[in-house]
Scaffold this motif. Sequence first.
Motif, short mmCIF file in Angstrom:
data_model
loop_
_atom_site.label_atom_id
_atom_site.label_comp_id
_atom_site.label_asym_id
_atom_site.label_seq_id
_atom_site.Cartn_x
_atom_site.Cartn_y
_atom_site.Cartn_z
N LYS B 277 0.55 -1.15 -0.29
CA LYS B 277 0.00 -0.20 -0.34
C LYS B 277 0.75 0.58 -0.19
CE LYS B 277 -3.92 -2.28 0.81
NZ LYS B 277 -4.91 -2.51 -0.26
N LYS B 280 -0.79 7.69 3.27
CA LYS B 280 -1.19 8.61 2.53
C LYS B 280 -1.24 9.49 3.56
CE LYS B 280 -6.09 9.51 3.16
NZ LYS B 280 -8.01 8.90 3.24
N ASP B 333 -2.05 4.39 6.05
CA ASP B 333 -2.29 3.94 4.51
C ASP B 333 -3.30 3.88 4.37
OD1 ASP B 333 -3.91 2.08 4.76
OD2 ASP B 333 -2.77 0.42 4.99
N GLU B 334 -2.84 3.90 2.13
CA GLU B 334 -4.31 4.93 1.67
C GLU B 334 -5.72 3.95 2.14
OE1 GLU B 334 -4.03 2.82 -2.47
OE2 GLU B 334 -2.12 2.07 -1.62
N ASP B 335 -5.86 3.06 2.58
CA ASP B 335 -7.07 2.37 2.85
C ASP B 335 -7.68 3.18 3.99
OD1 ASP B 335 -6.92 0.79 1.21
OD2 ASP B 335 -6.38 -0.64 1.87
N CYS B 337 -9.87 6.33 6.68
CA CYS B 337 -10.18 7.40 6.43
C CYS B 337 -9.89 8.24 7.10
CB CYS B 337 -11.65 7.07 6.47
SG CYS B 337 -13.08 8.04 6.28
N GLU B 420 -11.70 15.62 1.36
CA GLU B 420 -11.89 14.47 2.04
C GLU B 420 -13.49 14.14 2.83
OE1 GLU B 420 -9.12 11.36 3.02
OE2 GLU B 420 -10.44 10.44 4.16
N ARG B 434 -17.06 2.79 1.26
CA ARG B 434 -15.56 2.75 0.53
C ARG B 434 -15.15 3.77 1.22
NH1 ARG B 434 -14.64 5.64 -3.89
NH2 ARG B 434 -16.29 7.20 -4.91
N ASN B 435 -13.81 4.52 0.75
CA ASN B 435 -12.88 5.51 2.02
C ASN B 435 -12.64 6.36 0.38
OD1 ASN B 435 -9.76 4.89 1.32
ND2 ASN B 435 -10.72 3.65 2.73
N TYR B 436 -12.04 7.64 0.66
CA TYR B 436 -11.81 8.23 -0.01
C TYR B 436 -10.55 8.05 -1.00
CZ TYR B 436 -11.52 12.98 -2.25
OH TYR B 436 -11.22 14.46 -2.89
N GLY B 437 -9.47 7.43 -0.05
CA GLY B 437 -8.10 7.44 -1.14
C GLY B 437 -7.49 7.41 -0.88
N LEU B 438 -6.74 7.74 -2.37
CA LEU B 438 -5.84 8.99 -2.13
C LEU B 438 -6.55 9.98 -3.16
CD1 LEU B 438 -3.27 6.25 -2.43
CD2 LEU B 438 -2.93 8.22 -0.73
#
Lengths: 375, 451
Positions: B277, B280, B333-335, B337, B420, B434-438
């Motif tokens: 991953k 973030k 990390d990118e996962d 939120c 975000e 889901r989340n916003y990610g990067l």
Amino acid sequence: MADEIKKEPPANFKVTIDNITIEVAPGTTILNAARTIGGDVTPPAMCYYSKLQGSGGKCRTCLVEVAAGSTADPRPMPKLVASCRTTVMDGMIVKNITSEKVKDARAGVVEFLLLNHPLDCPICDQAGECHLQDLGYEHGKEGTRYEFKRRTFEKEDIGPYIQLHMTRCILCYRCTYVADQLTEKRVHGILDRGEHAEISTYISKAIDNEFSGNMIDVCPVGALTDKTFRFKNRVWFTKPVDAHRECTTPGCCGKTTLWLRGEEVFRVTARKDQWGEVQSFDGKPGWICNTCRFDKKKTGDWTIEGVTKVNRHSVIAQGHYEGLVTPKETVQQVLGGRAPRLLMDIHDESEVNRNGVHLSEINGPAHSDDFKKDQ
Amino acid sequence: MGKKLLLANAHVPGIRSYEVYRREGGYRSVEKAFKMSPADIVEEVKKSGLRGRGGAGFPTGLKWSFIAKPEGVPRHLVVNADESEPGTFKDRYLMEFIPHYLIEGMIVSSFALGSNVSYIYIRGEYAWITDILEEAIAEAKQNGFLGKNILGTGFDCEIYVQRGAGAYICGEETALIESLEGKRGNPRIKPPFPAVKGVWERPTVVNNVETIAAVVPIINDGGEEYAKIGIGKSTGTKLISACGNINKPGVYEIDMTISVEEFIFSDEYCGGIPNGKRLKACIPGGSSVPILPANLLLTTAKGEKRMMNYESLADGGFATGTMMGSGGFIVLDEDQCVVKHTMTLARFYHHESCGQCSPCREGTGWMERILKKIDSGKGEMKDIDLLWDIQRKIEGNTICPLGDAAAWPVAAAIRHFRDEFEWHVLNPNACLLRNYGLAHYADPVHVPASA
């Protein structure tokens, strides 16, 4: 100025609050210095009580900006400071209502204090002499931005004379200081923490001592109310008179305010000064005992001195104002110097009844344009 | 390989016991310190440039020199072991595995400050560490390093361990003092500062566990030698407790010359981010310091490499920087939120507010509720501005720094991750799944060469 600094030690400290310079004794707090000036310059105080040691610093309504610490060290203080717990230094420059930062922070504090307050003023016994009402009126906003459920507590009877309504409490801690400093044994205090913090007694313990009633007087809101007065009357319908009696309880000053309606004594409180605190007599705070407060409810028990001069800005001051500013009457000005004879008299002068406009001749309903002078 | 001081012997079997600790060179600093005068020890600590390891980074030597010395009034040293900041667990490691290190540092510091009775105020949840410390104190006493007339110098010192009752606020030094005195742990209004009126109105110094432990190498090697480690005003070594989305969470001792990038991605330290991953965001100093997005974390706004030290992490102020804090390094990390993460922190501060002063008591709960609302997809655009306004009105207007600590994470999250928050408002259904990610990064996310 430079010569004055050399004198050791300076008898008085010069302090400038909102561009007004005064001299106060060393050790005076900014708030007390501002109180000697009075008026709008004085920051509001919800938790500070000059007669209670250690009180203050908690509500944050009295925050002020210190633009210069002292003559010796003229740096400004980085944060706003609680004026009730900060002592003045020589040459200190304080900004209260002249500072935008202070106004902004104070508006925030008022909003925070009112966030969970029930605003049940119409049924609250404190209404009319409530410091939070005054504060909200002077520094608050008309609406709230809070949209969640407000915090509530069960009403609690603490002792035979006092009811605690925790929902209204702003956690000023004054009542715990009263219990600590006026009585031998404190049986109530703060339980829990944060938003859930509440004033309470040891489980099922009643507050029962001769000076517990003073907790009601120091409470800035309607959280602690007099059970002998609850729902009996509104404070603004009662007439305050100063009275005294020979009280035998040690520590009781016997000087009180009776709240009368007709000949009936509705309640007895300690005498308050213009800051809403108990007055001092011979340098000692005028606390009163529970006998005076709760048991002597006949005018015959008291020697009445005269009507209390209320000079606080509260509703109870209605009719007893000192330094009252009456609004300017403008009717006479409108009528060209003469007094109105009838209410209709005013209408006569208005454009609605101008000669030459006949309502029956107007097409459709009358409109303000129809009465314009230039028509 | 950076220089290790505190954790140099951490992996020696049995280092917890007095015999092994002594064999490995323990208690040398006590013997050396007793040959010096207390003022010289303070001077040595000043020379070392040691800064408080509890979060604020105040120079320790300076703090020690502030202590009032009225005639006939006892002075106290209190060690703040109430390590409750989410993400921080460095003191726990030190106390649990090398308890004698702290005791040794305390004896030297007590001698320097003239404290005959010193306290360790330990977090209530660290129940078993209390036992470890008690045992270490007993061992030290048996061997003549504590008690009456230590090593025949005529100096008496007792150390007591006091357990807290599980309140974060008692890590604030004046609340800690109140709690130590047996009262409700409400922070005091300063001034007077503890250096003038602390425990039982006596002059008191409150220091973090790691700070006191760092006194040992300072005395052993000399302040000047200690100051050579590190860079600029960030001298010596610092324990960092790394956690979150990293391959090797744990407590690391760094010498403050390495970069943030090296700390996260090198195998010597955190070992990179699991499952391939991408990075973030990160909170480099415990939950109350501002969160930084990956691009600002690895390079400062000026384009320089961000290093793991007080100055570099604070570079750019709160607009583009953060703080060293207590060294609780939380990697996202990118996962992850950010909204949910901020809500969790706000919930913590709401729960831990002591309720003494109004902005913090009412504001923390309000912020949590609004964040919960946004997180559950019921938020509105005006809520984001409202949050900003609330945190602004809490910050700086409270008695103790808890108000600031509650306001900063919210402020930083909105400052760096506003899109975000807005995405949560605009996509009330998607944000639950889901989340916003990067997606919010304007510039390409940094990929380290080693990855």
